[in-house]
Structures are given as C-alpha cells and as structure tokens.
Design a protein around this motif. Structure first.
Motif, PDB file in Angstrom:
ATOM      1  N   CYS B 177       0.873  -1.169   0.000  1.00  0.00           N
ATOM      2  CA  CYS B 177       0.000   0.000   0.000  1.00  0.00           C
ATOM      3  C   CYS B 177       0.912   1.222   0.000  1.00  0.00           C
ATOM      4  CB  CYS B 177      -0.914   0.009   1.223  1.00  0.00           C
ATOM      5  SG  CYS B 177      -0.108   0.540   2.756  1.00  0.00           S
ATOM      6  N   LEU B 178       0.347   2.400  -0.229  1.00  0.00           N
ATOM      7  CA  LEU B 178       1.225   3.569  -0.336  1.00  0.00           C
ATOM      8  C   LEU B 178       1.796   4.017   1.005  1.00  0.00           C
ATOM      9  CD1 LEU B 178      -1.051   5.624   0.594  1.00  0.00           C
ATOM     10  CD2 LEU B 178      -1.523   5.882  -1.839  1.00  0.00           C
ATOM     11  N   GLY B 179       1.270   3.464   2.101  1.00  0.00           N
ATOM     12  CA  GLY B 179       1.906   3.626   3.406  1.00  0.00           C
ATOM     13  C   GLY B 179       2.199   5.058   3.813  1.00  0.00           C
ATOM     14  N   CYS B 183      -0.339   8.142   3.971  1.00  0.00           N
ATOM     15  CA  CYS B 183      -1.375   7.690   4.889  1.00  0.00           C
ATOM     16  C   CYS B 183      -0.936   7.789   6.344  1.00  0.00           C
ATOM     17  CB  CYS B 183      -1.745   6.249   4.559  1.00  0.00           C
ATOM     18  SG  CYS B 183      -3.092   5.640   5.552  1.00  0.00           S
ATOM     19  N   TYR B 185      -2.160   6.419   8.852  1.00  0.00           N
ATOM     20  CA  TYR B 185      -2.347   5.187   9.628  1.00  0.00           C
ATOM     21  C   TYR B 185      -1.159   4.246   9.538  1.00  0.00           C
ATOM     22  CZ  TYR B 185      -7.331   6.508   9.456  1.00  0.00           C
ATOM     23  OH  TYR B 185      -8.522   7.146   9.553  1.00  0.00           O
ATOM     24  N   SER B 186      -0.256   4.532   8.625  1.00  0.00           N
ATOM     25  CA  SER B 186       0.808   3.584   8.342  1.00  0.00           C
ATOM     26  C   SER B 186       1.740   3.420   9.545  1.00  0.00           C
ATOM     27  CB  SER B 186       1.608   4.036   7.123  1.00  0.00           C
ATOM     28  OG  SER B 186       2.374   2.965   6.646  1.00  0.00           O
ATOM     29  N   ASP B 219       0.973  -4.354   3.947  1.00  0.00           N
ATOM     30  CA  ASP B 219      -0.006  -3.350   4.331  1.00  0.00           C
ATOM     31  C   ASP B 219       0.578  -2.522   5.464  1.00  0.00           C
ATOM     32  OD1 ASP B 219      -2.474  -3.718   2.819  1.00  0.00           O
ATOM     33  OD2 ASP B 219      -2.544  -5.708   3.721  1.00  0.00           O
ATOM     34  N   GLY B 220       0.387  -1.214   5.396  1.00  0.00           N
ATOM     35  CA  GLY B 220       0.927  -0.334   6.433  1.00  0.00           C
ATOM     36  C   GLY B 220       0.189  -0.439   7.745  1.00  0.00           C
ATOM     37  N   CYS B 221      -1.051  -0.864   7.704  1.00  0.00           N
ATOM     38  CA  CYS B 221      -1.842  -0.994   8.928  1.00  0.00           C
ATOM     39  C   CYS B 221      -2.905  -2.062   8.712  1.00  0.00           C
ATOM     40  CB  CYS B 221      -2.477   0.340   9.308  1.00  0.00           C
ATOM     41  SG  CYS B 221      -4.013   0.692   8.422  1.00  0.00           S
ATOM     42  N   ASN B 223      -5.934  -1.943   8.227  1.00  0.00           N
ATOM     43  CA  ASN B 223      -6.977  -1.681   7.229  1.00  0.00           C
ATOM     44  C   ASN B 223      -6.742  -2.526   5.978  1.00  0.00           C
ATOM     45  OD1 ASN B 223      -8.777   0.048   8.471  1.00  0.00           O
ATOM     46  ND2 ASN B 223      -7.620   1.882   7.917  1.00  0.00           N
ATOM     47  N   GLY B 224      -5.498  -2.863   5.719  1.00  0.00           N
ATOM     48  CA  GLY B 224      -5.209  -3.842   4.673  1.00  0.00           C
ATOM     49  C   GLY B 224      -5.609  -3.417   3.271  1.00  0.00           C
ATOM     50  N   CYS B 225      -5.154  -2.259   2.821  1.00  0.00           N
ATOM     51  CA  CYS B 225      -5.550  -1.773   1.493  1.00  0.00           C
ATOM     52  C   CYS B 225      -5.043  -2.645   0.353  1.00  0.00           C
ATOM     53  CB  CYS B 225      -5.113  -0.323   1.312  1.00  0.00           C
ATOM     54  SG  CYS B 225      -6.057   0.780   2.376  1.00  0.00           S
TER      55      CYS B 225
HETATM   56  S1  SF4 Z   1      -3.246  -0.313   4.617  1.00  0.00           S
HETATM   57 FE1  SF4 Z   1      -3.371   1.200   6.263  1.00  0.00          FE
HETATM   58  S2  SF4 Z   1      -1.474   2.379   6.022  1.00  0.00           S
HETATM   59 FE2  SF4 Z   1      -1.796   1.326   4.063  1.00  0.00          FE
HETATM   60  S3  SF4 Z   1      -2.941   2.811   2.831  1.00  0.00           S
HETATM   61 FE3  SF4 Z   1      -4.421   1.441   3.820  1.00  0.00          FE
HETATM   62  S4  SF4 Z   1      -5.060   2.581   5.661  1.00  0.00           S
HETATM   63 FE4  SF4 Z   1      -3.126   3.473   4.961  1.00  0.00          FE
END
Ligand code: SF4
Ligand code: HEM
Ligand code: HEM
Ligand code: SF4
Lengths: 85, 442
Positions: B177-179, B183, B185-186, B219-221, B223-225
């Motif tokens: 993800c773009l992290g 974002c 939340y990363s 995934d940075g968090c 939320n698992g984009c």
């Molecule tokens: S997975 Fe988490 S950190 Fe990555 S883009 Fe989605 S919300 Fe942001």
C-alpha cells in the motif's frame, strides 16, 4: 556444500547425464527433482547451480506462468503439448 | 470495418459497465489507422485477431490458447509468460502473444513521462494493450512476439531503469500500500521495505527457486488496502504495541456533532442521511473485542484487549491515533483455491521490529527460515499454506524458532491431549526405577 556440487564441471556433468538418461520418458523437471542428484546439499545451493546451467546454455526453462520447469536445451516440445509427442 | 465478426463479444458491450471489448476494438482501429506513423514490430492486426480468437473460444466453449512455453529474456527465469494460439492459420496476428510482467514501483508512483515512454515502447514492440495493474501488482504488458522480448528488455533496463517482475516458481514482485507516503495510519514505511526486499531477493525474484510461486504483500496498517492477508504467502501488516492515542477533547467534538469533525472523515457524507453521530452505535458498540467505553465524556480503551482492528480510528481519525511503538505482524499461508480451498494468512509473528538500520534483520530471518523449510519439504506445486496444513503449524513454529503464544490461538483447544517431546521435559524420559520403587510398590 558437497564436493560434487562444488565442482562445476562434475556437477554439470551429473545433471546432464541424469537428464539424458531420463530423456526417453520425460524432458521437463521440477527443481525438486534435481535434489536427488545432490542428496547432501541444501536446496538453495542446488538451485544456484541449476540456474547457472541455464545461463551457460546447457539447460532451459519451461514456464506455464505459474510454475517453472527445467530441461536440456532443445529437448522435448517447446510449447505445451497435450499428451502427444 | 472489423476483421472478424464478433456477435457474442458484442453482447458484452451492452451492459452498463466499461467493456474490455470496446477497448480492444478501439485499439484495433487505432493500429489500423496508425495516425502516428508507428513502425509496428508485431502484426498490425494483433488486436483484431485477439478479438477473433476470443469469439471462437466462446463459440466452441473451449480455449484456443496453449499453456506455457520456453520464452524469457537471457538470465531470467521469470517475467515473461509464453502464450501461443493453437489456430495461427485463422489468427496469425496472435500466433505468439506473450505477456511481460514489469516490476511496478513501490506504492505505484509514476511520472507521466515514464508512462508515456512505456506506452510508446508497447505500441512500437507490442500490442499496445496493458493491464494497469495485474493481480500480482505488476504492470502487465499483453501480447508480443518472441523476437521482441530481448529488445523490450533492453529498452526497459537501459533507457527506463526498469526491471521485469516475477512469474513462474519465483518470488513474485513484492507489492505494498502507499503507506507513509500518503497515509497517517501507516505503522512503518511500506515503500522502503518493499524496495529493500525487492533488492535483497533479486535472485529469488529472477531465478526460479521454489516449489511454486511465492508472494510478499505489505499493508501499512490492519486496514489492509492491498489485502495482503488474503493475497500473499507472506503478509506484512503494520501494528503497534503500546496504546491508541486518545485526544479526549476531539472525541467530544465528534460526540457534539461538530461539523469540523465528521465521522469517517466525511467519507460517507451525501450517500444518505446518516443522522447525528452516535458514539455508542458507531464506535464503542462495534468494537469487535468490546474493549471500549464512553462514560462521563471520557473514552476509555482497554488496550490489552484491543485487536488493532482500526475501526474506532477510522471513524474518529481526529481523536484517535495509532500508537507510537510501531512494527508489523507477519502472517503466512494465504492462497487462492487452486488445489485445496482458499485460505487466509495465519499469524506467525505478532510483532516484529521494522528496522532499516540493521537491514530489517528480524524480518529477513523469518523469511529465510520459512523458505528453507518450504524449499526442503514442499512438494512440487505446493504453496506454503498447503505445507503448513500438511505438516502442521507447530512444525512451522519449530523451523522459525518462534515460541507458541496466545496470539497464535484462534480458540481454546478442543483436544485434551498434549504430546511432549523428550527434550521439552525436564530429565527426559529417563527415570530412576530404584528411586521410584522406594515409594511405589510393584
Ligand atoms: S493499509 Fe493502512 S497504512 Fe496502508 S494505505 Fe491502507 S489505511 Fe493506509
Ligand atoms: C477446573 C477444573 C476442571 C476443568 C477445567 C476440566 C476440564 C476438562 C476437560 C476440558 C475435559 C475434556 C472433555 C472432553 O473433551 O471429553 C475433561 C475431562 C475429564 N475430566 Fe476434567 N476438568 C476439571 C476438573 C476435573 C476434576 C476435579 C476431575 C475429577 C476429580 C476431572 C475429571 C475428568 C475426567 C475423568 C475427564 C475425562 C478424561 C478422558 O476421558 O480422557 N476433571 N476435563
Ligand atoms: C497427572 C495425572 C493424570 C493424567 C495426566 C491423566 C491423564 C489421563 C488421560 C490422558 C486419560 C485418557 C486415557 C485414554 O483413554 O486414552 C485419562 C483417563 C482417565 N483417568 Fe487420568 N490422568 C491423571 C490422573 C488421574 C487420577 C489421579 C485419576 C483417578 C484417581 C484418573 C482417572 C481417570 C479415569 C477414570 C479415566 C478414564 C478412563 C476411561 O474411561 O477409559 N486420572 N487420564
Ligand atoms: S482498534 Fe478495534 S479492537 Fe481496538 S479499540 Fe478500536 S475498535 Fe476496538
């Protein structure tokens, strides 16, 4: 690393001999099949040697897209066959 | 005028959605006109014949593509997927129609200049058809002939500083993800880790090493984009160990329905009238572990019981923030249902430090232990998730040297038996019978 795998010439010969022997029934093999030739070696070391043989032209890859197999260069069908030879 | 009649494909254009059939027709026409005067290196009617062979497959109810072949660029065991048509007499334009996987950049950031270069290259040496992006994450260039492969590879690597991606029994192009680039939340820098893993495991990426494919997704968090938990053999999901940071004033602004504090950062605004914000209904009552309460204008979170699901943070982003002691969780074994059924990843390492200064040592150690086991024990075409099912999660813990812990347990055991190994028991199986008989008669 075993002496056999460490000696490029001997290792190459062992692989080519093994493949030549099998050639009547089969021409494409999984990486795991080569482990038998080098029972004392780690998969990663074996993989390096087999891949080197592709670079030097003794072997070639065959890929379905999801799995890769190896064979002697030019052996067997180049594209997939459906059981007919 | 279309080269082949395609009545069945035409049906696909009648729905309300954008249609790939319309796109292919447009591309066929563009190549036929060739207003830019491109010196096409593969048949000009490749797109017409692609439509033609698809129509024939619909008519016959079976494919007219052969599966696989010997194509690739020198020294690489992946990145090119050979496809040949089994009716080249009718469709010479797609006799060879190989796919190239191009290693997409972390976070999928491009300059317009790069994209133009890529499209120019593909119009010149390929069909011009792309898939941005494929399921692996790569840029997919669809349709070229064997002699073009090395030429394309040369231009990509020399003029565009661009590598091919993975295919076959290789490590597949790591994807994230773009992290932290965009974002808040990363929990770690996903781009930096993808870049590191891509370089560190070049050999695995380009030279087949494994019983089957292997995918990393990051995934940075939670939320698992990029849905790493479902889409990768090894999934890295950002998390934190300390407490969610609470700004109590901001919580109350949400509760008071302050217009500057819209729930979900206003993401669902306008879709319908959601009524006034209700913290009980929308946040505390939906917490999956029921570890929150809002009393006397104060939000309380029992962090020891929080699973880091992100729900409360997503709903009140101005009031709640991820913790400061950050790292990632590693999950393993997800896969699509090719052999056994589809599987989600299982948690292997609940918290791992993400430290670029020691070359992500904690992470690479786990990766390499898992690979050594799978390369040794995995059967041909057996994914990591299937090996875990076959030999057991306990075996995986052994080979990675990770101690069992509560986070590995989905629900309490239903089997009352515990089998100890001799080395796990003090004194082993040996006992002094003489000593025993002093206290126990025969
Ligand atoms: S997975 Fe988490 S950190 Fe990555 S883009 Fe989605 S919300 Fe942001
Ligand atoms: C906190 C106390 C206890 C707990 C949590 C507990 C729990 C359990 C559980 C989970 C089982 C397995 C049930 C099954 O799946 O078949 C079991 C079986 C059993 N329990 Fe208990 N138990 C407790 C106390 C006791 C006590 C005090 C006794 C006897 C004095 C006892 C005797 C047994 C017996 C005989 C079995 C069957 C064993 C077998 O057939 O293999 N338990 N217990
Ligand atoms: C550390 C002590 C004990 C352990 C680990 C233990 C373990 C077990 C196990 C594993 C079984 C299942 C055996 C099987 O069916 O394969 C069992 C059965 C049983 N045990 Fe124990 N036990 C212990 C002590 C006791 C004691 C002290 C008693 C009673 C005085 C007892 C009574 C029973 C009974 C009644 C059964 C069921 C037998 C049957 O129905 O087949 N156990 N125990
Ligand atoms: S992150 Fe999820 S589990 Fe944790 S407190 Fe918020 S809603 Fe509950």
């Amino acid at each position: 690393m075993s002496e056999l795998l460490d000696n490029t010439e001997a290792a190459t010969k062992a692989v080519v001999d093994w493949l030549t022997k099998k050639q009547k029934s089969k021409t494409k093999f999984y990486i795991k099949d080569f482990y038998k030739i080098f029972p004392d070696d780690k998969p990663r070391a074996i993989k390096k040697v087999i891949n080197k043989m592709v670079e030097t032209g003794e072997l070639e890859f065959w890929s379905s897209g999801s799995t890769t197999m190896y064979g002697l260069k030019g052996a067997g069908k180049q594209h997939s066959t459906e059981g007919e030879e | 005028m279309a080269k082949h009649e395609t009545p069945m494909l035409d049906e696909l254009e009648s729905g309300p959605w954008p249609s790939f059939v319309s796109d292919l027709k447009a591309q066929a026409e563009k190549r036929a006109k060739n207003e830019e005067g491109i010196e096409f290196q593969i048949p000009v009617d490749v797109c017409d014949d692609l439509l033609g062979v698809l129509e024939l497959s619909f008519k016959h109810g079976r494919t007219h593509w052969k599966h696989g072949g010997i194509v690739g660029v020198f020294g690489y065991g992946g990145g090119v997927i050979g496809r040949y048509c089994d009716s080249p007499d009718k469709f010479p334009g797609v006799e060879a129609f190989h796919t190239m996987r191009v290693n997409h950049p972390a976070g999928k950031y491009y300059t317009t200049e790069y994209l133009r270069q890529l499209c120019d290259l593909w119009d010149f040496r390929g069909s011009g058809i792309t898939n941005m992006h494929g399921s692996t994450g790569d840029i997919i260039l669809l349709g070229t002939t064997t002699p073009q492969l090395e030429e394309i590879f040369w231009t990509l690597t020399h003029d565009m500083n661009q590598d091919l991606g993975g295919s076959g029994s290789n490590l597949r192009t790591p994807s994230d993800c773009l992290g932290e680039t965009r974002c808040e939340y990363s929990c770690y820098d996903t781009s930096a880790l993808v870049y590191f893993l891509t370089n560190e495991y070049q050999d695995e990426l380009h030279r087949p090493a494994f019983p089957y494919k292997f995918k990393f997704k990051l995934d940075g968090c939670p939320n698992g984009c990029v849905a790493s938990i479902a889409r990768s053999d090894m999934s890295f999901i950002g998390t934190w160990r300390d407490d969610i940071k609470i700004d109590q004033d901001a919580v109350n602004k949400y509760v008071e329905n302050d217009p500057a504090y819209p729930a979900n950062a206003g993401a669902y605004k306008g879709s319908r009238d959601w009524g006034p914000f209700d913290i009980e209904k929308e946040v505390t009552g939906l917490c999956p572990t029921k570890c929150m309460k809002f009393e006397n204008k104060k939000l309380f979170i029992d962090n020891a019981n929080c699973t880091r699901c992100m729900h409360c943070i997503n709903v009140m982003p101005r009031a709640l923030r991820i913790g400061d002691d950050r790292g990632l969780s590693i999950l393993v074994g997800a896969k699509a249902p090719i052999l056994d059924g589809a599987q989600m990843g299982s948690l292997l390492a609940p918290f791992v430090e993400v430290n670029p200064d020691n070359d992500y040592e904690e992470i690479t150690e786990i990766i390499e232990n898992v690979w050594d086991w799978w390369m040794e024990e995995g059967k041909n075409r057996e994914r990591l998730g299937e090996l875990i099912m076959r030999q057991g999660f306990q075996k995986l813990l052994e080979v990675t040297g990770i101690d069992p812990m509560p986070q590995h347990v989905q629900y309490p055991r239903t089997n009352p038996y515990i089998f100890w190994k001799e080395d796990e028991v003090e004194g082993g199986w040996e006992r002094d019978v003489e000593e025993y008989r002093k206290h126990h008669q025969r």
